[in-house]
Design a protein around this motif. Structure first.
Motif, PDB file in Angstrom:
ATOM      1  N   UNK A  32       2.021  -9.545  41.015  1.00 33.02           N
ATOM      2  CA  UNK A  32       1.223 -10.132  42.087  1.00 33.02           C
ATOM      3  C   UNK A  32      -0.274  -9.916  41.866  1.00 33.02           C
ATOM      4  N   UNK A  33      -1.063 -10.913  42.221  1.00 25.47           N
ATOM      5  CA  UNK A  33      -2.519 -10.761  42.148  1.00 25.47           C
ATOM      6  C   UNK A  33      -3.024  -9.831  43.251  1.00 25.47           C
ATOM      7  N   UNK A  34      -2.230  -9.621  44.276  1.00 27.74           N
ATOM      8  CA  UNK A  34      -2.518  -8.596  45.289  1.00 27.74           C
ATOM      9  C   UNK A  34      -1.886  -7.303  44.777  1.00 27.74           C
ATOM     10  N   UNK A  35      -2.691  -6.294  44.528  1.00 27.68           N
ATOM     11  CA  UNK A  35      -2.231  -5.132  43.771  1.00 27.68           C
ATOM     12  C   UNK A  35      -1.791  -3.938  44.611  1.00 27.68           C
ATOM     13  N   UNK A  36      -2.275  -3.824  45.845  1.00 25.90           N
ATOM     14  CA  UNK A  36      -1.976  -2.610  46.614  1.00 25.90           C
ATOM     15  C   UNK A  36      -0.600  -2.724  47.269  1.00 25.90           C
ATOM     16  N   UNK A  37       0.416  -2.499  46.441  1.00 24.73           N
ATOM     17  CA  UNK A  37       1.802  -2.648  46.869  1.00 24.73           C
ATOM     18  C   UNK A  37       2.567  -1.333  46.720  1.00 24.73           C
ATOM     19  N   UNK A  38       3.447  -1.093  47.652  1.00 20.79           N
ATOM     20  CA  UNK A  38       4.502  -0.095  47.509  1.00 20.79           C
ATOM     21  C   UNK A  38       5.794  -0.905  47.358  1.00 20.79           C
ATOM     22  N   UNK A  39       6.428  -0.815  46.200  1.00 18.79           N
ATOM     23  CA  UNK A  39       7.601  -1.639  45.907  1.00 18.79           C
ATOM     24  C   UNK A  39       8.841  -0.758  46.039  1.00 18.79           C
ATOM     25  N   UNK A  40       9.627  -0.987  47.083  1.00 13.24           N
ATOM     26  CA  UNK A  40      10.786  -0.152  47.402  1.00 13.24           C
ATOM     27  C   UNK A  40      12.052  -0.873  46.946  1.00 13.24           C
ATOM     28  N   UNK A  41      12.642  -0.369  45.865  1.00  9.08           N
ATOM     29  CA  UNK A  41      13.881  -0.931  45.331  1.00  9.08           C
ATOM     30  C   UNK A  41      15.047  -0.122  45.895  1.00  9.08           C
ATOM     31  N   UNK A  42      15.872  -0.756  46.702  1.00  6.84           N
ATOM     32  CA  UNK A  42      16.989  -0.054  47.347  1.00  6.84           C
ATOM     33  C   UNK A  42      18.285  -0.462  46.650  1.00  6.84           C
ATOM     34  N   UNK A  43      18.766   0.399  45.785  1.00 11.15           N
ATOM     35  CA  UNK A  43      20.040   0.170  45.106  1.00 11.15           C
ATOM     36  C   UNK A  43      21.165   0.497  46.075  1.00 11.15           C
ATOM     37  N   UNK A  44      21.846  -0.545  46.531  1.00 14.15           N
ATOM     38  CA  UNK A  44      22.866  -0.392  47.575  1.00 14.15           C
ATOM     39  C   UNK A  44      24.251  -0.134  46.962  1.00 14.15           C
TER      40      UNK A  44
END
Length: 332
Positions: A32-44
């Motif tokens: 993403x060109x918007x950089x301030x991300x917290x990317x939460x990957x939830x392995x279910x």
């Protein structure tokens, strides 16, 4: 806008048995060109290659947080993400879909400009076995629509943006909207139970008329196998919405929700004539549940038109007879 003054967005990705699609999804978020991300990957509780892929990406990008949990379904996975999210804003991406590189930059810009609590985009269907969509650069002349939370409820029943207003994944939300709001565990069509509540409590909502979300059509997905008893379960969400409007004293919206529910019960029943008698009983149960909700709100019932009251009487006699009459009238 630099990352120093970009508000933090927590992007929640529920993951289960999508090894074939997961890298494309994650790549579209970290790119993403918007950089301030917290990317939460939830392995279910996925027992394919997804857990290892999540851990691999977490080692490469310190914005990624991985949660490994027992299988609890899509709603439970989203809720776990909401509970730990640190961002001022929330977003959801389904793990077989992917997004345009400028999605969150544009949604954040327009949300702030319009002083909205939610911004959302349109979407584009993509298909298994077809080449991936190539991002194009959008100029600044795209159109914007703004509406209040109440107006969004009316729009759901009156225009062609029903899916945009229902799904979780094409939106950027102020996190405070989810302070006491979670997805219902054990339900399919979970967005039907939740999104309208977040929109209802929003002061302003901004719709960006750009297809920034790529929505994969799979034959083995929940939507791809929409038939029979599973398909009928969407009515649970319609019934809950009627109860919600009753509780909020939204009589006009209650009337619209009732008529929509009647039409959908009859339509879904007509589409599922192959059901055996035991499964077909679900539509009769829904008919009785809806009639009970109608009887319990006499004040709102009085605001229905004469024609709508006739429809309800006919529905009370027989949903099949009602649908035959309604369908014939609609065609004429």
């Amino acid at each position: 806008m630099t990352i120093k003054n970009e508000p933090l967005i927590s992007v929640i990705v529920p993951i289960y048995h999508v090894e074939q699609y997961l890298r494309r999804c994650i790549d579209s978020i970290i790119g993403q060109t918007y950089k301030n991300l917290e990317i939460i990957l939830v392995d279910d509780g996925s027992d394919d290659g997804c857990p290892a892929i999540c851990d691999e990406y977490a080692r490469k990008d310190n914005r990624i947080v991985v949660i490994h949990k027992d299988n609890g379904g899509l709603s439970d996975a989203r809720n776990v993400g909401i509970d730990i999210a640190k961002g001022e804003y929330l977003a959801f991406v389904d793990s077989d879909d992917y997004i345009h590189k400028d999605m969150y930059r544009i949604l954040m810009k327009e949300l702030i400009k319009s002083d909205s609590d939610v911004s959302m985009s349109t979407y584009k269907y993509v298909y298994d076995g077809k080449p991936d969509e190539q991002d194009i650069t959008y100029e600044e002349d795209y159109s914007i629509e703004t509406m209040s939370g109440i107006q969004a409820q009316y729009s759901y029943y009156s225009d062609d943006k029903k899916l945009e207003l229902t799904v979780a994944w094409n939106k950027l939300y102020k996190k405070e909207l989810f302070s006491d709001l979670r997805y219902p565990k054990g339900k399919i069509f979970e967005d039907e139970f939740t999104t309208y509540k977040a929109l209802y409590r929003s002061k302003n909502i901004c719709l960006v008329n750009l297809p920034l979300y790529y929505y994969l059509q799979r034959n083995d997905s929940i939507i791809g196998v929409m038939n029979g008893k599973r398909n009928a379960k969407v009515v649970d969400g319609y019934l809950q919405r009627i109860e919600f409007y009753n509780k909020e004293n939204e009589d006009e919206l209650w009337c619209k929700a009732v008529m929509h529910c009647i039409h959908m019960i009859c339509y879904l029943k007509s589409c599922n004539k192959e059901l055996d008698s035991s499964n077909a009983d679900i539509f009769e149960t829904y008919r009785k549940d809806l009639l009970k909700l109608i009887c319990n709100n006499r004040s709102a019932y009085k605001k229905l038109s004469k024609c709508q009251k006739v429809e309800i009487r006919l529905f009370k006699i027989s949903s099949s007879l009602y649908y035959q009459v309604w369908n014939k009238y609609k065609k004429s």
